[in-house]
Design an enzyme around this catalytic site. Structure first.
Site, PDB file in Angstrom:
ATOM      1  N   ALA A  15       0.798  -1.231   0.000  1.00  0.00           N
ATOM      2  CA  ALA A  15       0.000   0.000   0.000  1.00  0.00           C
ATOM      3  C   ALA A  15       0.825   1.273   0.000  1.00  0.00           C
ATOM      4  CB  ALA A  15      -0.923   0.005   1.222  1.00  0.00           C
ATOM      5  N   ARG A  17       2.835   2.568  -2.299  1.00  0.00           N
ATOM      6  CA  ARG A  17       3.012   3.303  -3.564  1.00  0.00           C
ATOM      7  C   ARG A  17       2.232   2.619  -4.675  1.00  0.00           C
ATOM      8  NH1 ARG A  17       9.406   1.619  -4.141  1.00  0.00           N
ATOM      9  NH2 ARG A  17       9.074  -0.596  -4.559  1.00  0.00           N
ATOM     10  N   ASP A  64       6.957  -7.230   6.174  1.00  0.00           N
ATOM     11  CA  ASP A  64       7.381  -7.899   4.961  1.00  0.00           C
ATOM     12  C   ASP A  64       6.524  -9.144   4.776  1.00  0.00           C
ATOM     13  OD1 ASP A  64       8.619  -9.153   2.858  1.00  0.00           O
ATOM     14  OD2 ASP A  64      10.636  -9.090   3.710  1.00  0.00           O
ATOM     15  N   VAL A  65       5.695  -9.176   3.740  1.00  0.00           N
ATOM     16  CA  VAL A  65       4.784 -10.308   3.555  1.00  0.00           C
ATOM     17  C   VAL A  65       5.521 -11.598   3.211  1.00  0.00           C
ATOM     18  CG1 VAL A  65       2.827  -8.860   2.881  1.00  0.00           C
ATOM     19  CG2 VAL A  65       4.363  -9.776   1.108  1.00  0.00           C
ATOM     20  N   TYR A 159       7.544 -14.718 -12.666  1.00  0.00           N
ATOM     21  CA  TYR A 159       6.413 -13.813 -12.515  1.00  0.00           C
ATOM     22  C   TYR A 159       5.167 -14.378 -13.191  1.00  0.00           C
ATOM     23  CZ  TYR A 159       3.839  -9.371 -12.414  1.00  0.00           C
ATOM     24  OH  TYR A 159       2.900  -8.389 -12.183  1.00  0.00           O
ATOM     25  N   LYS A 163       1.744 -15.630 -11.101  1.00  0.00           N
ATOM     26  CA  LYS A 163       0.448 -15.001 -11.350  1.00  0.00           C
ATOM     27  C   LYS A 163      -0.578 -16.023 -11.827  1.00  0.00           C
ATOM     28  CE  LYS A 163       1.386 -10.866  -9.978  1.00  0.00           C
ATOM     29  NZ  LYS A 163       0.793 -10.396  -8.701  1.00  0.00           N
TER      30      LYS A 163
END
Length: 257
Positions: A15, A17, A64-65, A159, A163
């Site tokens: 959240a 940026r 940090d997730v 990536y 996804k």
């Protein structure tokens, strides 16, 4: 007229940026209290200040997730300080590692999965019990158009794969939750002018691949990127519905404010 999400507590990851920041501001404008989660406390403070300046309510939770312990601690802290989360927007993600698959290590691959998939699962699993108890909740996982065209981002194998996994998780979860009042959906935000895009353009073509670098540099040069705000407003149009198990695409025809 009562705001759309008046009094609801929304948690937005990433959240500080870009898209996450813009979504947080839109949720606050719709009446939600917003819990802001990202690694950078300074960026979160700026977002929270903006929300408050506009009459909204926001709280900052630096974490940090990628660290399951920090995620568990943050969830507990939010519950103790603010109450139960009813809207979860999992936006935090990494685009690395980039480059030929043979140059990527298993450790790098696993680290990408920890952020892009593992953290999303952990947060959903932690917050679902209270949503189900209430009989209402909204989960939105931010994906990418690359999931629809994995071959379109050569050099971004991790990536594209994360996804695709994220979307599979979300649609399956929605089927599991059918009829509960809790929805789960995917949002593909479009090509947005963010720090992630700038980071890719700053990488060496020799390292990440000339084709990948040229693709992102060209999009920026041609002015085809949309703003985070435009993407966030498109998401809000979807979030107002009770739809579940869907893959939402950004509506780029919406005028910018």
């Amino acid at each position: 007229m009562r705001p759309l999400f008046d009094g609801e507590l929304a948690l937005v990851t990433g959240a500080g940026r870009g898209i996450g920041r813009a979504i947080a501001l839109e949720l606050a404008a719709a009446g939600a209290r917003v819990a802001l989660l990202a690694r950078s406390a300074g960026e979160l403070d700026e977002v929270a200040g903006t929300v408050r300046d506009r009459g909204g309510i926001a709280a900052v939770f630096p974490a940090d997730v990628a660290d399951p312990g920090q995620v568990d601690g943050t969830v507990a802290q939010i519950a103790a300080e603010l109450g139960r989360v009813s809207i979860l927007i999992s936006n935090a993600a990494v685009v690395w590692p980039l480059g030929p698959t043979v140059a990527v290590t298993l450790a790098e691959w696993s680290a990408a999965f920890a952020v892009n998939v593992g953290a999303v699962f952990q947060l959903s699993a932690a917050l679902l019990p209270s949503m189900l108890e209430r009989g209402w909740g909204r989960i939105v996982n931010i994906s990418s158009g690359i999931a629809a065209n994995p071959a379109g981002m050569i050099g971004g194998n991790a990536y594209a794969t994360t996804k695709a996994a994220l979307e599979g998780h979300t649609v399956n979860l929605a089927a599991e939750l059918a009829g509960s009042g809790v929805t789960a959906n995917v949002y593909r935000p479009g090509s947005v002018d963010t720090a992630m895009q700038a980071w890719i353009r700053a990488q060496s073509p020799a390292k990440i691949g000339a084709a990948l670098h040229e693709r992102f540099a060209r999009s920026y040069a041609e002015g085809s990127l949309i703003t985070p705000g435009q993407s966030a407003r498109s998401l809000m149009g979807h979030l107002a519905s009770g739809a579940t198990g869907e893959i939402w695409n950004v509506n780029t025809s919406r005028p910018e404010e």
